[in-house]
Scaffold this active site. Sequence first.
Site, PDB file in Angstrom:
ATOM      1  N   HIS A 193       0.861  -1.188   0.000  1.00 33.06           N
ATOM      2  CA  HIS A 193       0.000   0.000   0.000  1.00 33.06           C
ATOM      3  C   HIS A 193       0.908   1.252   0.000  1.00 33.06           C
ATOM      4  CE1 HIS A 193      -2.459   3.136   1.891  1.00 33.06           C
ATOM      5  NE2 HIS A 193      -3.502   2.496   1.393  1.00 33.06           N
ATOM      6  N   VAL A 195       1.343   3.866   1.745  1.00 36.31           N
ATOM      7  CA  VAL A 195       2.018   4.366   2.956  1.00 36.31           C
ATOM      8  C   VAL A 195       3.092   3.406   3.454  1.00 36.31           C
ATOM      9  CG1 VAL A 195       0.109   5.810   3.768  1.00 36.31           C
ATOM     10  CG2 VAL A 195       0.291   3.437   4.581  1.00 36.31           C
ATOM     11  N   LYS A 196       3.115   2.182   2.932  1.00 35.98           N
ATOM     12  CA  LYS A 196       4.077   1.200   3.434  1.00 35.98           C
ATOM     13  C   LYS A 196       5.481   1.482   2.886  1.00 35.98           C
ATOM     14  CE  LYS A 196       0.679  -0.635   5.647  1.00 35.98           C
ATOM     15  NZ  LYS A 196      -0.228  -1.703   5.329  1.00 35.98           N
ATOM     16  N   THR A 197       6.470   0.718   3.361  1.00 38.97           N
ATOM     17  CA  THR A 197       7.869   1.042   3.064  1.00 38.97           C
ATOM     18  C   THR A 197       8.211   0.913   1.580  1.00 38.97           C
ATOM     19  OG1 THR A 197       8.505   0.538   5.302  1.00 38.97           O
ATOM     20  CG2 THR A 197      10.253   0.418   3.674  1.00 38.97           C
TER      21      THR A 197
END
Length: 391
Positions: A193, A195-197
Amino acid sequence: MPDGSPRSVEAFLPYGRQDIDEADIAAVVEALRSDFLTTGPLVERFERAFAEFVGAPHAVACSNGTTALHLAVSALDVGAKDICIVPAVTFVATANVCAQNRARVVFADVDPATGLMTEETLAEALDRAEGAVRAILPVHLCGAPVNMPGIAALAQSCGAAVVEDACHALGTDTAWGRTGDASKSDAACFSFHPVKTLTTGEGGMVTTRDHRAAWRMRRLRTHGIVREGFAEAPGPWWYEQHELGYNYRLPDILCALGLAQLKRLPAFVSRRRRLAARYRALLAPLGHLVRPVPTPEGSDPALHLFAVRMDFEAIGRTRAEVQERLARKGIGTQVHYIPVHRQPFWAARSATPPLPGADAWYDQTLSLPLYPGLTDADPARVVDTLAWAIS
Ligand SMILES: *Cc1c(COP(=O)(O)O)cnc(C)c1O
Protein backbone atom coordinates in the site's frame (compact mmCIF):
# COMPACT_ATOMS: atom_id res chain seq x y z
CA MET A 1 -6.46 25.76 7.07
CA PRO A 2 -4.46 29.03 6.87
CA ASP A 3 -4.25 30.87 10.19
CA GLY A 4 -1.85 33.63 9.18
CA SER A 5 1.23 32.16 10.86
CA PRO A 6 4.34 31.71 8.69
CA ARG A 7 4.30 27.90 9.20
CA SER A 8 0.95 27.56 7.46
CA VAL A 9 2.59 28.25 4.10
CA GLU A 10 4.87 25.23 4.49
CA ALA A 11 3.93 21.96 2.84
CA PHE A 12 1.48 19.69 4.65
CA LEU A 13 3.28 16.62 5.97
CA PRO A 14 1.02 13.55 5.98
CA TYR A 15 1.83 10.74 8.45
CA GLY A 16 3.06 8.60 5.56
CA ARG A 17 3.33 8.67 1.79
CA GLN A 18 4.88 6.94 -1.20
CA ASP A 19 8.13 7.92 -2.90
CA ILE A 20 7.94 7.53 -6.68
CA ASP A 21 10.83 8.62 -8.90
CA GLU A 22 11.38 8.76 -12.67
CA ALA A 23 12.93 5.27 -12.74
CA ASP A 24 9.77 3.87 -11.09
CA ILE A 25 7.63 5.62 -13.70
CA ALA A 26 9.84 4.43 -16.58
CA ALA A 27 9.61 0.83 -15.33
CA VAL A 28 5.80 0.97 -15.35
CA VAL A 29 5.73 2.55 -18.82
CA GLU A 30 8.03 -0.19 -20.12
CA ALA A 31 5.70 -2.85 -18.68
CA LEU A 32 2.71 -1.15 -20.32
CA ARG A 33 4.47 -1.40 -23.69
CA SER A 34 5.30 -5.09 -23.19
CA ASP A 35 3.20 -8.10 -24.18
CA PHE A 36 1.98 -8.70 -20.65
CA LEU A 37 -0.15 -6.48 -18.47
CA THR A 38 -0.98 -9.10 -15.88
CA THR A 39 0.68 -12.49 -15.30
CA GLY A 40 3.98 -12.24 -17.23
CA PRO A 41 7.70 -12.57 -16.55
CA LEU A 42 7.86 -9.74 -14.03
CA VAL A 43 5.81 -11.56 -11.38
CA GLU A 44 8.45 -14.22 -10.89
CA ARG A 45 11.27 -11.69 -11.15
CA PHE A 46 9.68 -9.56 -8.43
CA GLU A 47 9.08 -12.63 -6.27
CA ARG A 48 12.70 -13.78 -6.64
CA ALA A 49 14.18 -10.35 -5.95
CA PHE A 50 11.93 -9.89 -2.90
CA ALA A 51 12.76 -13.36 -1.55
CA GLU A 52 16.44 -12.55 -1.89
CA PHE A 53 16.08 -9.24 -0.03
CA VAL A 54 14.34 -10.77 2.98
CA GLY A 55 16.32 -14.04 2.86
CA ALA A 56 13.44 -16.46 2.28
CA PRO A 57 13.53 -19.32 -0.24
CA HIS A 58 10.00 -18.59 -1.53
CA ALA A 59 7.94 -15.45 -2.11
CA VAL A 60 4.42 -15.38 -3.58
CA ALA A 61 3.17 -12.05 -4.94
CA CYS A 62 -0.51 -11.21 -4.53
CA SER A 63 -2.99 -8.37 -4.82
CA ASN A 64 -2.56 -6.73 -1.38
CA GLY A 65 -1.47 -7.32 2.20
CA THR A 66 -4.90 -8.61 3.19
CA THR A 67 -4.90 -11.27 0.47
CA ALA A 68 -1.31 -12.13 1.50
CA LEU A 69 -2.64 -12.90 5.00
CA HIS A 70 -5.62 -14.76 3.55
CA LEU A 71 -3.40 -16.91 1.32
CA ALA A 72 -1.15 -17.73 4.28
CA VAL A 73 -3.97 -18.85 6.60
CA SER A 74 -5.73 -20.66 3.74
CA ALA A 75 -2.58 -22.59 2.81
CA LEU A 76 -2.54 -23.77 6.44
CA ASP A 77 -6.16 -24.92 5.98
CA VAL A 78 -7.39 -22.65 8.76
CA GLY A 79 -11.14 -23.22 8.69
CA ALA A 80 -14.41 -23.53 10.59
CA LYS A 81 -14.03 -24.29 14.32
CA ASP A 82 -10.33 -23.41 14.27
CA ILE A 83 -9.04 -20.82 16.71
CA CYS A 84 -6.63 -18.05 15.67
CA ILE A 85 -4.86 -15.70 18.05
CA VAL A 86 -4.45 -12.10 16.87
CA PRO A 87 -3.14 -9.15 18.88
CA ALA A 88 -5.85 -6.60 19.65
CA VAL A 89 -3.69 -3.75 18.34
CA THR A 90 -3.46 -4.20 14.57
CA PHE A 91 -5.27 -3.29 11.37
CA VAL A 92 -8.61 -5.14 11.15
CA ALA A 93 -7.35 -7.23 8.19
CA THR A 94 -5.24 -9.49 10.46
CA ALA A 95 -8.38 -10.71 12.24
CA ASN A 96 -10.68 -10.50 9.21
CA VAL A 97 -8.81 -13.10 7.15
CA CYS A 98 -9.30 -15.65 9.95
CA ALA A 99 -13.04 -14.95 10.12
CA GLN A 100 -13.27 -15.13 6.32
CA ASN A 101 -12.26 -18.79 6.71
CA ARG A 102 -14.86 -19.09 9.50
CA ALA A 103 -12.25 -19.50 12.23
CA ARG A 104 -12.79 -18.04 15.70
CA VAL A 105 -10.49 -15.19 16.73
CA VAL A 106 -9.15 -14.80 20.26
CA PHE A 107 -7.57 -11.39 20.79
CA ALA A 108 -4.30 -11.23 22.71
CA ASP A 109 -3.32 -8.21 24.78
CA VAL A 110 -0.18 -6.21 23.98
CA ASP A 111 2.66 -4.60 25.90
CA PRO A 112 1.40 -1.02 26.52
CA ALA A 113 4.92 0.35 25.94
CA THR A 114 5.35 -1.10 22.45
CA GLY A 115 1.91 -2.23 21.27
CA LEU A 116 3.44 -5.66 20.59
CA MET A 117 2.15 -9.11 21.50
CA THR A 118 4.56 -10.74 23.97
CA GLU A 119 5.07 -14.27 25.23
CA GLU A 120 3.11 -13.29 28.36
CA THR A 121 0.12 -11.84 26.48
CA LEU A 122 0.15 -14.79 24.07
CA ALA A 123 0.23 -17.28 26.98
CA GLU A 124 -2.76 -15.48 28.56
CA ALA A 125 -4.69 -15.65 25.25
CA LEU A 126 -3.83 -19.35 24.87
CA ASP A 127 -5.27 -19.96 28.36
CA ARG A 128 -8.46 -18.18 27.33
CA ALA A 129 -8.81 -19.99 23.99
CA GLU A 130 -10.91 -22.96 25.20
CA GLY A 131 -9.71 -25.28 22.47
CA ALA A 132 -6.81 -26.12 20.22
CA VAL A 133 -5.26 -23.06 18.63
CA ARG A 134 -4.61 -23.50 14.91
CA ALA A 135 -2.67 -20.33 14.13
CA ILE A 136 -1.02 -17.38 15.86
CA LEU A 137 -0.63 -14.12 13.93
CA PRO A 138 1.96 -11.83 15.57
CA VAL A 139 2.05 -8.26 14.19
CA HIS A 140 5.31 -6.32 13.99
CA LEU A 141 3.57 -3.06 14.87
CA CYS A 142 5.18 0.08 13.43
CA GLY A 143 8.05 -2.10 12.16
CA ALA A 144 9.35 -3.14 15.59
CA PRO A 145 9.70 -6.92 15.77
CA VAL A 146 7.69 -9.19 18.03
CA ASN A 147 10.02 -11.56 19.92
CA MET A 148 9.68 -14.38 17.39
CA PRO A 149 11.84 -17.04 19.09
CA GLY A 150 9.60 -16.77 22.17
CA ILE A 151 6.38 -16.85 20.13
CA ALA A 152 7.64 -19.77 18.00
CA ALA A 153 8.51 -21.80 21.12
CA LEU A 154 5.03 -21.25 22.60
CA ALA A 155 3.39 -22.06 19.25
CA GLN A 156 5.39 -25.26 18.95
CA SER A 157 4.43 -26.34 22.47
CA CYS A 158 0.73 -26.15 21.56
CA GLY A 159 1.01 -27.29 17.92
CA ALA A 160 -0.09 -23.96 16.42
CA ALA A 161 1.17 -22.49 13.15
CA VAL A 162 2.59 -18.96 13.04
CA VAL A 163 1.80 -16.36 10.36
CA GLU A 164 3.65 -13.08 10.77
CA ASP A 165 1.82 -9.90 9.82
CA ALA A 166 4.98 -8.12 8.64
CA CYS A 167 3.10 -5.41 6.71
CA HIS A 168 4.91 -2.74 8.78
CA ALA A 169 8.30 -4.41 8.98
CA LEU A 170 9.92 -4.65 5.54
CA GLY A 171 13.65 -4.13 6.13
CA THR A 172 13.56 -4.77 9.89
CA ASP A 173 16.59 -6.74 11.12
CA THR A 174 16.56 -8.77 14.31
CA ALA A 175 18.94 -10.96 16.30
CA TRP A 176 17.23 -14.00 14.70
CA GLY A 177 17.40 -12.74 11.11
CA ARG A 178 15.71 -10.33 8.75
CA THR A 179 11.93 -10.02 9.03
CA GLY A 180 10.38 -12.05 6.23
CA ASP A 181 13.00 -14.81 6.20
CA ALA A 182 10.25 -16.83 7.92
CA SER A 183 12.86 -18.67 10.00
CA LYS A 184 10.57 -18.55 13.06
CA SER A 185 7.18 -18.86 11.32
CA ASP A 186 5.23 -20.70 8.64
CA ALA A 187 4.83 -17.53 6.58
CA ALA A 188 5.35 -13.76 6.69
CA CYS A 189 3.00 -11.31 4.96
CA PHE A 190 3.75 -7.89 3.47
CA SER A 191 1.68 -5.03 2.02
CA PHE A 192 2.69 -2.60 -0.73
CA HIS A 193 0.00 0.00 0.00
CA PRO A 194 1.31 3.54 -0.71
CA VAL A 195 2.02 4.37 2.96
CA LYS A 196 4.08 1.20 3.43
CA THR A 197 7.87 1.04 3.06
CA LEU A 198 7.70 -0.15 -0.57
CA THR A 199 4.69 0.43 -2.82
CA THR A 200 3.04 -1.01 -5.90
CA GLY A 201 -0.17 1.00 -5.34
CA GLU A 202 -1.97 -2.11 -4.17
CA GLY A 203 0.06 -5.26 -3.69
CA GLY A 204 1.28 -7.88 -1.27
CA MET A 205 3.73 -10.73 -0.78
CA VAL A 206 3.91 -13.88 1.33
CA THR A 207 7.28 -15.44 2.12
CA THR A 208 7.81 -18.95 3.42
CA ARG A 209 10.47 -21.63 3.78
CA ASP A 210 7.95 -24.37 2.85
CA HIS A 211 7.93 -25.08 -0.89
CA ARG A 212 4.59 -26.93 -0.66
CA ALA A 213 2.97 -23.94 1.04
CA ALA A 214 4.35 -21.67 -1.71
CA TRP A 215 2.93 -24.01 -4.38
CA ARG A 216 -0.44 -24.10 -2.58
CA MET A 217 -0.59 -20.30 -2.26
CA ARG A 218 0.14 -19.96 -6.00
CA ARG A 219 -2.73 -22.34 -6.73
CA LEU A 220 -5.09 -20.46 -4.38
CA ARG A 221 -4.01 -17.17 -5.98
CA THR A 222 -5.50 -18.29 -9.31
CA HIS A 223 -8.88 -19.89 -8.54
CA GLY A 224 -7.37 -23.20 -7.35
CA ILE A 225 -6.43 -23.93 -10.97
CA VAL A 226 -3.54 -26.19 -12.03
CA ARG A 227 -2.20 -25.99 -15.60
CA GLU A 228 0.87 -28.19 -15.62
CA GLY A 229 1.76 -31.82 -15.12
CA PHE A 230 -1.10 -33.53 -17.01
CA ALA A 231 0.46 -36.29 -19.12
CA GLU A 232 -3.00 -37.26 -20.40
CA ALA A 233 -4.14 -33.73 -21.24
CA PRO A 234 -6.23 -33.67 -24.44
CA GLY A 235 -4.56 -30.47 -25.61
CA PRO A 236 -2.69 -27.31 -24.64
CA TRP A 237 -5.90 -25.58 -23.48
CA TRP A 238 -6.30 -28.02 -20.61
CA TYR A 239 -6.45 -26.91 -16.99
CA GLU A 240 -8.10 -28.30 -13.90
CA GLN A 241 -9.60 -26.62 -10.89
CA HIS A 242 -8.61 -28.64 -7.82
CA GLU A 243 -9.94 -26.46 -5.01
CA LEU A 244 -11.86 -23.26 -4.35
CA GLY A 245 -9.40 -20.42 -4.87
CA TYR A 246 -9.42 -16.71 -5.66
CA ASN A 247 -8.19 -14.13 -8.10
CA TYR A 248 -5.48 -12.61 -5.90
CA ARG A 249 -2.95 -11.97 -8.67
CA LEU A 250 -0.56 -9.01 -8.79
CA PRO A 251 -0.33 -7.68 -12.37
CA ASP A 252 2.97 -7.38 -14.27
CA ILE A 253 2.49 -3.59 -14.41
CA LEU A 254 2.63 -3.45 -10.62
CA CYS A 255 5.46 -6.00 -10.37
CA ALA A 256 7.46 -3.64 -12.62
CA LEU A 257 6.90 -0.89 -10.05
CA GLY A 258 7.75 -3.32 -7.24
CA LEU A 259 11.06 -4.29 -8.89
CA ALA A 260 11.99 -0.64 -9.42
CA GLN A 261 11.05 0.18 -5.79
CA LEU A 262 13.02 -2.82 -4.53
CA LYS A 263 16.20 -1.30 -6.00
CA ARG A 264 15.54 1.75 -3.84
CA LEU A 265 14.56 -0.21 -0.72
CA PRO A 266 17.98 -0.09 1.00
CA ALA A 267 17.92 3.71 0.63
CA PHE A 268 14.31 3.87 1.91
CA VAL A 269 15.25 1.79 4.95
CA SER A 270 18.33 3.82 5.86
CA ARG A 271 16.38 7.05 5.39
CA ARG A 272 13.65 5.81 7.76
CA ARG A 273 16.29 4.82 10.32
CA ARG A 274 17.98 8.22 10.09
CA LEU A 275 14.69 10.13 10.47
CA ALA A 276 13.66 7.96 13.44
CA ALA A 277 17.01 8.66 15.14
CA ARG A 278 16.47 12.41 14.56
CA TYR A 279 13.00 12.18 16.13
CA ARG A 280 14.34 10.31 19.17
CA ALA A 281 16.99 12.95 19.82
CA LEU A 282 14.60 15.86 19.28
CA LEU A 283 11.84 14.38 21.48
CA ALA A 284 14.10 13.86 24.50
CA PRO A 285 13.41 17.31 26.02
CA LEU A 286 9.65 16.63 26.04
CA GLY A 287 10.31 13.93 28.65
CA HIS A 288 7.42 11.81 29.85
CA LEU A 289 4.83 13.93 27.99
CA VAL A 290 5.86 12.49 24.60
CA ARG A 291 7.84 9.25 24.60
CA PRO A 292 9.14 7.45 21.51
CA VAL A 293 8.40 3.72 21.44
CA PRO A 294 11.41 1.74 22.75
CA THR A 295 13.31 -0.45 20.28
CA PRO A 296 13.27 -4.16 21.18
CA GLU A 297 16.74 -5.27 22.28
CA GLY A 298 19.05 -6.58 19.56
CA SER A 299 16.82 -5.36 16.71
CA ASP A 300 17.35 -2.73 14.04
CA PRO A 301 13.83 -1.85 12.91
CA ALA A 302 12.99 -0.18 9.62
CA LEU A 303 10.06 1.72 11.09
CA HIS A 304 6.93 2.10 8.97
CA LEU A 305 5.32 4.37 11.58
CA PHE A 306 6.90 6.71 14.08
CA ALA A 307 4.47 6.24 16.95
CA VAL A 308 4.89 8.14 20.20
CA ARG A 309 3.13 7.60 23.51
CA MET A 310 1.66 10.79 24.91
CA ASP A 311 0.43 11.51 28.43
CA PHE A 312 -2.64 13.52 27.45
CA GLU A 313 -3.76 13.81 31.06
CA ALA A 314 -0.50 15.49 32.11
CA ILE A 315 -0.54 17.56 28.90
CA GLY A 316 -4.04 18.79 29.72
CA ARG A 317 -5.35 18.48 26.17
CA THR A 318 -7.22 15.67 24.43
CA ARG A 319 -5.63 13.75 21.58
CA ALA A 320 -8.24 15.16 19.19
CA GLU A 321 -7.28 18.69 20.25
CA VAL A 322 -3.56 18.04 19.81
CA GLN A 323 -4.16 16.38 16.43
CA GLU A 324 -6.29 19.33 15.29
CA ARG A 325 -3.67 21.87 16.42
CA LEU A 326 -0.97 19.93 14.54
CA ALA A 327 -3.10 19.70 11.40
CA ARG A 328 -3.66 23.47 11.50
CA LYS A 329 0.14 23.88 11.30
CA GLY A 330 0.48 21.39 8.48
CA ILE A 331 1.44 18.27 10.44
CA GLY A 332 -0.57 15.13 9.70
CA THR A 333 -0.87 12.42 12.34
CA GLN A 334 -2.81 9.19 12.71
CA VAL A 335 -3.82 6.70 15.40
CA HIS A 336 -2.63 3.09 14.96
CA TYR A 337 -4.90 1.44 15.95
CA ILE A 338 -8.33 1.36 17.57
CA PRO A 339 -8.17 -2.10 19.25
CA VAL A 340 -9.87 -4.54 16.89
CA HIS A 341 -11.92 -6.29 19.60
CA ARG A 342 -13.63 -2.95 20.25
CA GLN A 343 -14.87 -2.64 16.64
CA PRO A 344 -18.66 -3.12 16.49
CA PHE A 345 -18.36 -6.17 14.21
CA TRP A 346 -15.94 -7.94 16.54
CA ALA A 347 -17.57 -6.83 19.80
CA ALA A 348 -20.89 -8.28 18.59
CA ARG A 349 -19.22 -11.50 17.50
CA SER A 350 -17.19 -12.43 20.56
CA ALA A 351 -16.89 -11.20 24.13
CA THR A 352 -13.30 -10.26 24.94
CA PRO A 353 -12.35 -9.50 28.54
CA PRO A 354 -10.75 -6.09 29.11
CA LEU A 355 -7.28 -5.92 27.55
CA PRO A 356 -5.53 -3.25 29.65
CA GLY A 357 -2.34 -3.17 27.56
CA ALA A 358 -4.24 -2.59 24.31
CA ASP A 359 -6.42 0.07 25.95
CA ALA A 360 -3.39 1.88 27.42
CA TRP A 361 -1.61 1.78 24.05
CA TYR A 362 -4.69 3.09 22.25
CA ASP A 363 -5.25 5.89 24.78
CA GLN A 364 -1.71 7.20 24.40
CA THR A 365 -0.54 6.60 20.86
CA LEU A 366 -0.09 9.04 17.98
CA SER A 367 1.88 8.44 14.76
CA LEU A 368 4.02 11.33 13.50
CA PRO A 369 5.01 11.83 9.84
CA LEU A 370 7.59 9.28 8.65
CA TYR A 371 8.50 8.63 5.03
CA PRO A 372 11.69 8.86 2.93
CA GLY A 373 10.66 12.17 1.31
CA LEU A 374 10.88 14.07 4.62
CA THR A 375 13.85 16.46 4.65
CA ASP A 376 16.47 16.42 7.40
CA ALA A 377 14.82 19.58 8.73
CA ASP A 378 11.29 18.14 8.87
CA PRO A 379 11.59 16.17 12.16
CA ALA A 380 12.58 19.42 13.93
CA ARG A 381 9.59 21.18 12.37
CA VAL A 382 7.31 18.34 13.54
CA VAL A 383 8.72 18.27 17.08
CA ASP A 384 8.69 22.09 17.45
CA THR A 385 5.08 22.13 16.31
CA LEU A 386 4.24 19.26 18.65
CA ALA A 387 5.82 21.13 21.58
CA TRP A 388 3.60 24.10 20.72
CA ALA A 389 0.51 21.89 20.22
CA ILE A 390 0.79 20.42 23.74
CA SER A 391 1.56 23.77 25.37
C1 LIG B 1 -1.57 -2.44 5.58
C2 LIG B 1 -1.81 -3.55 6.53
C3 LIG B 1 -2.53 -4.69 6.19
C4 LIG B 1 -3.29 -4.84 4.92
O1 LIG B 1 -2.61 -4.51 3.79
P1 LIG B 1 -3.42 -4.04 2.47
O2 LIG B 1 -2.36 -4.06 1.43
O3 LIG B 1 -3.94 -2.67 2.75
O4 LIG B 1 -4.49 -5.03 2.23
C5 LIG B 1 -2.60 -5.71 7.12
N1 LIG B 1 -2.02 -5.61 8.33
C6 LIG B 1 -1.34 -4.52 8.70
C7 LIG B 1 -0.71 -4.47 10.05
C8 LIG B 1 -1.22 -3.44 7.83
O5 LIG B 1 -0.60 -2.33 8.21
